[in-house]
Design a protein around this motif. Structure first.
Motif, PDB file in Angstrom:
ATOM      1  N   SER A 177       0.843  -1.194   0.000  1.00 32.50           N
ATOM      2  CA  SER A 177       0.000   0.000   0.000  1.00 32.50           C
ATOM      3  C   SER A 177       0.877   1.242   0.000  1.00 32.50           C
ATOM      4  CB  SER A 177      -0.933   0.009   1.216  1.00 32.50           C
ATOM      5  OG  SER A 177      -0.182   0.024   2.422  1.00 32.50           O
ATOM      6  N   GLU A 178       0.317   2.358  -0.490  1.00 31.01           N
ATOM      7  CA  GLU A 178       1.070   3.611  -0.550  1.00 31.01           C
ATOM      8  C   GLU A 178       0.123   4.796  -0.598  1.00 31.01           C
ATOM      9  OE1 GLU A 178       3.349   3.576  -4.153  1.00 31.01           O
ATOM     10  OE2 GLU A 178       1.600   3.332  -5.444  1.00 31.01           O
ATOM     11  N   CYS A 179       0.601   5.943  -0.152  1.00 32.37           N
ATOM     12  CA  CYS A 179      -0.173   7.179  -0.310  1.00 32.37           C
ATOM     13  C   CYS A 179      -0.317   7.436  -1.802  1.00 32.37           C
ATOM     14  CB  CYS A 179       0.537   8.354   0.358  1.00 32.37           C
ATOM     15  SG  CYS A 179      -0.349   9.930   0.151  1.00 32.37           S
ATOM     16  N   ALA A 204       5.542  11.656  -1.819  1.00 36.28           N
ATOM     17  CA  ALA A 204       4.175  11.376  -1.387  1.00 36.28           C
ATOM     18  C   ALA A 204       3.717  12.477  -0.433  1.00 36.28           C
ATOM     19  CB  ALA A 204       4.110  10.023  -0.692  1.00 36.28           C
ATOM     20  N   SER A 208       1.497   6.018   4.495  1.00 33.48           N
ATOM     21  CA  SER A 208       0.608   4.855   4.476  1.00 33.48           C
ATOM     22  C   SER A 208       0.794   4.158   5.819  1.00 33.48           C
ATOM     23  CB  SER A 208       0.943   3.920   3.312  1.00 33.48           C
ATOM     24  OG  SER A 208       2.286   3.475   3.399  1.00 33.48           O
ATOM     25  N   CYS A 233      -6.068   0.327   3.597  1.00 32.39           N
ATOM     26  CA  CYS A 233      -5.801   0.337   2.156  1.00 32.39           C
ATOM     27  C   CYS A 233      -7.131   0.169   1.438  1.00 32.39           C
ATOM     28  CB  CYS A 233      -4.839  -0.784   1.776  1.00 32.39           C
ATOM     29  SG  CYS A 233      -4.430  -0.834   0.012  1.00 32.39           S
ATOM     30  N   VAL A 275      -4.934   6.295   0.540  1.00 32.21           N
ATOM     31  CA  VAL A 275      -4.029   5.151   0.415  1.00 32.21           C
ATOM     32  C   VAL A 275      -4.622   4.115  -0.524  1.00 32.21           C
ATOM     33  CG1 VAL A 275      -2.883   3.255   1.624  1.00 32.21           C
ATOM     34  CG2 VAL A 275      -3.058   5.499   2.711  1.00 32.21           C
ATOM     35  N   VAL A 278      -0.421  -0.764  -4.086  1.00 26.94           N
ATOM     36  CA  VAL A 278       0.680  -0.473  -5.003  1.00 26.94           C
ATOM     37  C   VAL A 278       0.395  -1.241  -6.295  1.00 26.94           C
ATOM     38  CG1 VAL A 278       3.163  -0.641  -5.397  1.00 26.94           C
ATOM     39  CG2 VAL A 278       2.298  -0.161  -3.100  1.00 26.94           C
TER      40      VAL A 278
END
Length: 453
Positions: A177-179, A204, A208, A233, A275, A278
């Motif tokens: 997961s990512e911002c 970012a 996250s 997420c 979030v 990815v």
């Protein structure tokens, strides 16, 4: 063979933990042998029941969650209403999870009232959490907008209450997961608006949260009954025109393969308004990695020796947006092809605008070190992280999209960066101070629950 061994080892480890805990509880309070002698929460058990209703469409439907909705008929993972009823200390609580994008407050009120009428569980003791899957229909597809399936699932759970021991743990699923917001030239852009190589060049906007808390309920026979987990997420990993519960459905399949088909997983959506998964990694990785980490956590549960049950429910009016305006320059820069779409959503929301909106928040405490606190938004991750950091509990779940669906709640920094999560319209209409209000109320609820009764 390897999968079988992992499954066998996981179940054996959980059974061993259960036997040890029950033995310890038996030494302290005696183990009951009849319903009349059944232990209460004071002696280490809590009554728990599970109810499940399948809501998978049997015909082609329009998938929710996209500006350009697609039709789908093929089912990747089935959609369910799942209910967990907990009973102890003369209290009953119902926790409901829905495989759907969102569920509005007006329907929450109807479902809660029907549950109270059918089961006696107070409406204020019911929390209804949407998974935010982008790959199912909205509530309007169903005959009574999901009110009856929700009430039926809770009624099923309430009828099969059995004593369980409770364990808790914390896991970490990194790299999935990512911002989704990056800052380019002082403005916020979503990653999918840019070429992946270009998006990677920019910082970012926010964090996250790979950590998650977990609660497990296990019968006195050593069989795992239910797992509740909270992960930040968005359920938007599928990315194909398929009916799907998204990664929570894949996690459920993974856990059941490892721990047994009678296990039910309950996914509470974490603070993930900004979030996303990815998308550059394998689409199946999130379900496997998160599911694998859940199984690992089940092998090292920390028992809640006295799982006393407490609840704090609040109802108030959340202020609406201050002096909303149409951000034409921002829309033209970020989404030039959808200028008229956002102009239309602005105009439509202005017609429905209210000074304030009915808002529900709930806190649940189980034992001394575990709590859940809810909000009815798509809360930006850093707000959820701040609540968890300041919580007086060792394990705190921050569950969004619960008992309502009031759109995005960005941070002050995000309002400065702009982009569609901040623009007044169908998905963003609460006060710019809503994040501060939710954080303050969440911490007040948690601190109130922490005090001895």
């Amino acid at each position: 063979m390897t999968k079988y061994l992992r499954s066998f080892v996981g179940r054996r480890r959980l059974l061993k933990l259960t036997v040890v805990l029950i033995a310890a509880l038996g030494q302290g309070a005696g183990v009951a042998s009849s319903a009349e002698e059944r232990p209460t929460t004071a002696s280490g058990f809590i009554d728990a029941g599970v109810g499940i209703v399948d809501i998978t469409p049997a015909e082609p439907i329009t998938l929710a969650g996209s500006p350009s909705p697609k039709k789908a008929s093929e089912v990747k993972t089935r959609l369910y209403v799942r209910a967990l009823v907990l009973s102890g200390n003369d209290k009953k609580v119902a926790l409901v999870t829905l495989d759907t994008l969102k569920y509005p407050v007006e329907l929450v009120q109807q479902a809660r009232a029907k549950i109270e009428q059918a089961t006696g569980i107070p409406a204020s003791n019911v929390i209804i959490c949407a998974s935010h899957t982008h790959f199912g229909p909205l509530w309007g597809y169903y005959p009574d907008q999901l009110v009856t399936p929700i009430a039926d699932a809770v009624a099923l759970a309430a009828r099969e209450l059995t004593p369980c021991i409770v364990g808790m743990s914390r896991g970490k699923a990194e790299g999935v997961s990512e911002c989704r917001r990056v800052i380019k030239d002082g403005h916020a852009w979503n990653r999918w608006q840019l070429d992946p190589a270009e998006a990677a060049q920019y910082p970012a906007e926010g964090p996250s949260d790979p950590e998650f808390d977990l609660l497990a309920l296990t019968g006195r026979d050593g069989k795992l009954k239910a797992v509740v987990y909270n992960f930040a997420c968005r359920a938007a990993v599928t990315r194909a025109p398929l009916i799907s519960a998204d990664y929570p459905g894949e996690v459920d399949q993974y856990v059941r393969k490892q721990m047994g088909d009678n296990v039910t997983t309950f996914f509470l959506t974490g603070a993930c308004g900004d979030v996303n998964p990815v998308y550059s990694v394998d689409r199946n990785l999130l379900g496997e990695k998160l599911g694998g980490e859940i199984v690992r956590c089940l092998g090292q549960l920390e028992p809640i020796a006295v799982p006393s049950l407490s609840l704090e429910s609040r109802e108030f009016q959340m202020p609406g947006r201050e002096q909303p305006e149409f951000k034409e320059a921002e829309v033209a820069r970020n989404w030039p092809g959808q200028l008229e779409h956002y102009r239309k959503t602005f105009d439509e929301m202005k017609k429905r605008e209210k000074p304030a909106y009915l808002y529900f928040m709930t806190g649940i405490r189980i034992g001394d070190d575990f709590a859940i606190v809810t909000n009815a938004n798509e809360l930006f991750c850093s707000i959820g992280l701040s609540i968890k950091k300041q919580s007086p509990f060792k394990h705190t779940m921050v569950a969004e999209q619960t008992n309502g669906a009031h759109g995005y709640v960005p941070t002050p920094q995000a309002f400065e960066g702009g982009s569609y999560e901040t623009w007044f319209g169908e998905h963003s209409y609460l006060s710019t101070k809503a994040g501060e209000i939710i954080e303050r109320e969440s911490l007040d609820i948690l601190n109130h629950l922490k005090r001895p009764e």
